[in-house]
Design an enzyme around this catalytic site. Structure first.
Site, PDB file in Angstrom:
ATOM      1  CE  LYS A 150      -1.504   1.396   4.208  1.00  0.00           C
ATOM      2  NZ  LYS A 150      -1.043   2.944   4.255  1.00  0.00           N
ATOM      3  CG  ASN A 151       2.686   2.842   3.670  1.00  0.00           C
ATOM      4  OD1 ASN A 151       1.598   3.030   3.401  1.00  0.00           O
ATOM      5  ND2 ASN A 151       3.294   2.583   4.743  1.00  0.00           N
ATOM      6  CG  ASP A 197       4.122   1.560   9.482  1.00  0.00           C
ATOM      7  OD1 ASP A 197       3.784   2.366  10.385  1.00  0.00           O
ATOM      8  OD2 ASP A 197       4.064   1.813   8.117  1.00  0.00           O
ATOM      9  CB  CYS A 229      -3.599  10.871  12.167  1.00  0.00           C
ATOM     10  SG  CYS A 229      -1.898  10.325  12.389  1.00  0.00           S
ATOM     11  NE  ARG A 270      -6.240   4.371   6.548  1.00  0.00           N
ATOM     12  CZ  ARG A 270      -5.322   4.707   7.189  1.00  0.00           C
ATOM     13  NH1 ARG A 270      -5.493   4.908   8.578  1.00  0.00           N
ATOM     14  NH2 ARG A 270      -4.240   5.135   6.642  1.00  0.00           N
ATOM     15  NE  ARG A 320       1.515  10.292  10.317  1.00  0.00           N
ATOM     16  CZ  ARG A 320       1.277   9.179   9.590  1.00  0.00           C
ATOM     17  NH1 ARG A 320       0.150   8.680  10.112  1.00  0.00           N
ATOM     18  NH2 ARG A 320       1.578   8.628   8.755  1.00  0.00           N
TER      19      ARG A 320
HETATM   20  C1  UD1 Z   1       5.126   6.945   6.072  1.00  0.00           C
HETATM   21  C2  UD1 Z   1       4.239   5.589   5.978  1.00  0.00           C
HETATM   22  C3  UD1 Z   1       3.659   5.327   7.434  1.00  0.00           C
HETATM   23  C4  UD1 Z   1       4.927   5.056   8.373  1.00  0.00           C
HETATM   24  C5  UD1 Z   1       5.752   6.310   8.170  1.00  0.00           C
HETATM   25  C6  UD1 Z   1       7.189   6.125   8.869  1.00  0.00           C
HETATM   26  C7  UD1 Z   1       2.924   5.864   4.094  1.00  0.00           C
HETATM   27  C8  UD1 Z   1       1.578   6.398   3.413  1.00  0.00           C
HETATM   28  N1  UD1 Z   1       2.913   5.965   5.222  1.00  0.00           N
HETATM   29  O1  UD1 Z   1       4.211   8.107   6.689  1.00  0.00           O
HETATM   30  O2  UD1 Z   1       2.978   4.103   7.535  1.00  0.00           O
HETATM   31  O3  UD1 Z   1       4.519   4.868   9.533  1.00  0.00           O
HETATM   32  O4  UD1 Z   1       6.102   6.669   6.823  1.00  0.00           O
HETATM   33  O5  UD1 Z   1       7.824   4.969   8.576  1.00  0.00           O
HETATM   34  O6  UD1 Z   1       4.022   5.785   3.197  1.00  0.00           O
HETATM   35  N2  UD1 Z   1       7.439  14.827  10.104  1.00  0.00           N
HETATM   36  C9  UD1 Z   1       7.283  16.201  10.418  1.00  0.00           C
HETATM   37  N3  UD1 Z   1       7.177  17.244   9.454  1.00  0.00           N
HETATM   38  C10 UD1 Z   1       6.835  16.765   7.885  1.00  0.00           C
HETATM   39  C11 UD1 Z   1       6.826  15.411   7.643  1.00  0.00           C
HETATM   40  C12 UD1 Z   1       6.950  14.242   9.002  1.00  0.00           C
HETATM   41  O7  UD1 Z   1       7.543  16.825  11.226  1.00  0.00           O
HETATM   42  O8  UD1 Z   1       6.856  17.503   7.041  1.00  0.00           O
HETATM   43  C13 UD1 Z   1       7.647  13.885  11.042  1.00  0.00           C
HETATM   44  C14 UD1 Z   1       6.296  12.860  11.274  1.00  0.00           C
HETATM   45  O9  UD1 Z   1       5.244  13.504  12.284  1.00  0.00           O
HETATM   46  C15 UD1 Z   1       6.864  11.772  12.116  1.00  0.00           C
HETATM   47  C16 UD1 Z   1       8.262  11.728  11.134  1.00  0.00           C
HETATM   48  O10 UD1 Z   1       8.650  13.190  10.854  1.00  0.00           O
HETATM   49  O11 UD1 Z   1       7.086  11.872  13.456  1.00  0.00           O
HETATM   50  C17 UD1 Z   1       8.183  10.713  10.289  1.00  0.00           C
HETATM   51  O12 UD1 Z   1       7.107  11.133   9.216  1.00  0.00           O
HETATM   52  P1  UD1 Z   1       7.073  10.336   7.687  1.00  0.00           P
HETATM   53  O13 UD1 Z   1       8.462   9.603   7.575  1.00  0.00           O
HETATM   54  O14 UD1 Z   1       6.952  11.793   6.867  1.00  0.00           O
HETATM   55  O15 UD1 Z   1       5.924   9.598   7.630  1.00  0.00           O
HETATM   56  P2  UD1 Z   1       4.596   9.531   6.628  1.00  0.00           P
HETATM   57  O16 UD1 Z   1       5.290   9.630   5.397  1.00  0.00           O
HETATM   58  O17 UD1 Z   1       3.669  10.400   7.065  1.00  0.00           O
END
Ligand code: UD1
Length: 417
Positions: free
Chosen positions: A22-23, A305, A117, A397, A122
């Site tokens: 999915k990711n 995850d 969430c 999901r 996030r």
């Molecule tokens: C993706 C995955 C999710 C997984 C996560 C970490 C998808 C659709 N989802 O989520 O299943 O748990 O990677 O492996 O692929 N952050 C910020 N600012 C930003 C972006 C992120 O502070 O602009 C923080 C987030 O709050 C979190 C950390 O960085 O604490 C990592 O987040 P990120 O790697 O961006 O996760 P996702 O892409 O949302």
């Protein structure tokens, strides 16, 4: 609302096939906004998040047709909105992945802010700062991010910390920017490598995906492509944990060991037998489980995850283990439910201490997020009696027919309305 009912204890035994990730599929689908011709995708999992992304793409002017596990996507050519509305973004945060491609291809994007969430705040600040570095004008008003740029301009940008979605958004945006973009401190997850493969098939020029620094030569146009999505390492990991947990013997056909290296190393340390073949992974366990601690980290560290599922496993280990969650600030919501089933777990902030083995017993439990749901289903497999997991829309999901796969492995699991 649907629920899963599990009758335990059971021993999982047998072979199951992988599903597409999915990711990986979500960013690859978003990348179709960049294509000016037909895209053919294979191994697209049939899960709720993918259906949401397909609806969003239709809204944005890319129609789709599903044929088994394949999806054909075509630009409609009609004038469509450049906007991802709140109604879709609120059900799936990954909708923000359309920001980069919309902006790069159409010069404008308006995307609802995803908000918080269950597992944490996030934010998407790291996505936005990076797009600004490429020359986008970004404003936030009325709960929406609005970004504009006549043509994005390649640049050198360093992410403050690795972000999976941020790296993906920027890979897509930079692929159609003018000139060269150098992205530093990128996330290195296998899903990013898969997206880069897809973009390359569309005509993008990308070097270094899967490493900290990625270099992208922007193109004026990107065309169609045929691409197969990688296997879902989180789903595979969940069933392999299930094998160790239930003292079972599970083979996942098509699983990729490199993507699961941190989990496989732990399963080996705790005393499970791990067999890695060219095209399968088999995990067996017929003895006592040793307690081993984990710290979640960006790839190649232990994946957040799989943290909840691993915690369920540690409730059955002989002794004390700890789980330190460093990626999300609120990802222990499964703990009170596991405790209600008889687990002995103490939380201190983002640190949990598990005393095992605990004799779990079945009861009604509430799923709070996608991976938490999976950990409760696993707990139900080793608990004595009947476990009912409520709110399984979270599970749907991201897990493709979980009850069918568990049934194939001998689990007594049923979906009830
Ligand atoms: C993706 C995955 C999710 C997984 C996560 C970490 C998808 C659709 N989802 O989520 O299943 O748990 O990677 O492996 O692929 N952050 C910020 N600012 C930003 C972006 C992120 O502070 O602009 C923080 C987030 O709050 C979190 C950390 O960085 O604490 C990592 O987040 P990120 O790697 O961006 O996760 P996702 O892409 O949302």
């Amino acid at each position: 609302m649907q629920k899963l009912r599990i009758y335990g204890p059971t021993r999982l035994q047998g072979t199951i096939p992988v599903s597409g990730a999915k990711n990986a599929a979500l960013p690859v689908l978003a990348a179709c906004l960049l294509a000016d011709a037909e895209v053919e995708l294979h191994n697209v999992p049939s899960v709720q998040d993918i259906r949401t992304m397909l609806r969003l793409l239709e809204h944005l002017g890319v129609e789709n047709e599903r044929l088994g596990d394949a999806v054909i996507l075509r630009p409609t050519g009609r004038a469509n909105p450049d906007e991802a509305p709140y109604e879709l973004v609120k059900t799936m945060r990954a909708s923000v992945l359309v920001l980069g491609p919309l902006l790069a291809r159409r010069g404008h994007a308006r995307v609802s802010l995803p908000g918080g969430c269950a597992i944490g705040v996030r934010p998407i600040d790291l996505h936005l700062t990076a797009l600004e570095a490429l020359g986008a004008k970004v404003t936030i008003e009325h709960g929406y991010v609005e970004a504009r740029a006549d043509r994005l301009q390649g640049c050198r940008h360093r992410f403050l910390k690795p972000t999976v979605g941020g790296t993906e958004n920027l890979l897509m945006a930079a692929s159609m920017a003018r000139g060269t973009t150098v992205l530093e401190n990128c996330a290195r997850e296998p899903e990013i490598v898969d997206l880069a493969r897809m973009l390359t098939a569309m005509g993008a020029v990308i070097e270094g995906a899967g490493e900290e620094t990625i270099v992208i030569e922007g193109q004026d146009r990107l065309g169609g492509a045929t691409h197969a999505i990688i296997p879902d390492r989180i789903q595979d990991g969940t069933y392999l944990i299930g094998a160790a947990l239930t003292r079972g013997d599970v083979t996942v056909d098509g699983a990729r060991s490199a993507d699961l290296a941190p989990l496989l190393a732990k399963l080996d340390e705790i005393g499970a037998q791990v067999e890695v073949g060219d095209d399968h992974i088999r995990v067996r366990n017929d003895g006592v489980l040793k307690p081993r601690s984990i710290v979640t980290e960006p790839f190649p560290g232990f994946p957040t995850d799989l943290q909840a599922q691993y915690m369920t496993l540690m409730t059955q280990a002989e002794g004390v283990s700890t789980v330190s969650e460093t990626v999300f600030e609120n990802r222990f919501q499964h703990v009170p439910e596991l405790v209600r089933m008889g687990a002995d777990i103490r939380i201190d902030g983002t640190y949990a201490r598990i005393h095992g083995p605990a004799a779990l017993t079945g009861t009604s439990v509430m799923a709070t997020d996608l991976r938490a749901s999976a950990c409760l289903v696993l707990a139900g497999l080793v608990a004595r009696g009947e476990t009912t997991v409520h709110r399984i829309y979270h599970l749907d999901r991201g897990y493709e027919q979980m009850e069918s796969k568990l049934q194939m492995l001998g689990g007594r699991v049923e979906r009830i309305d």
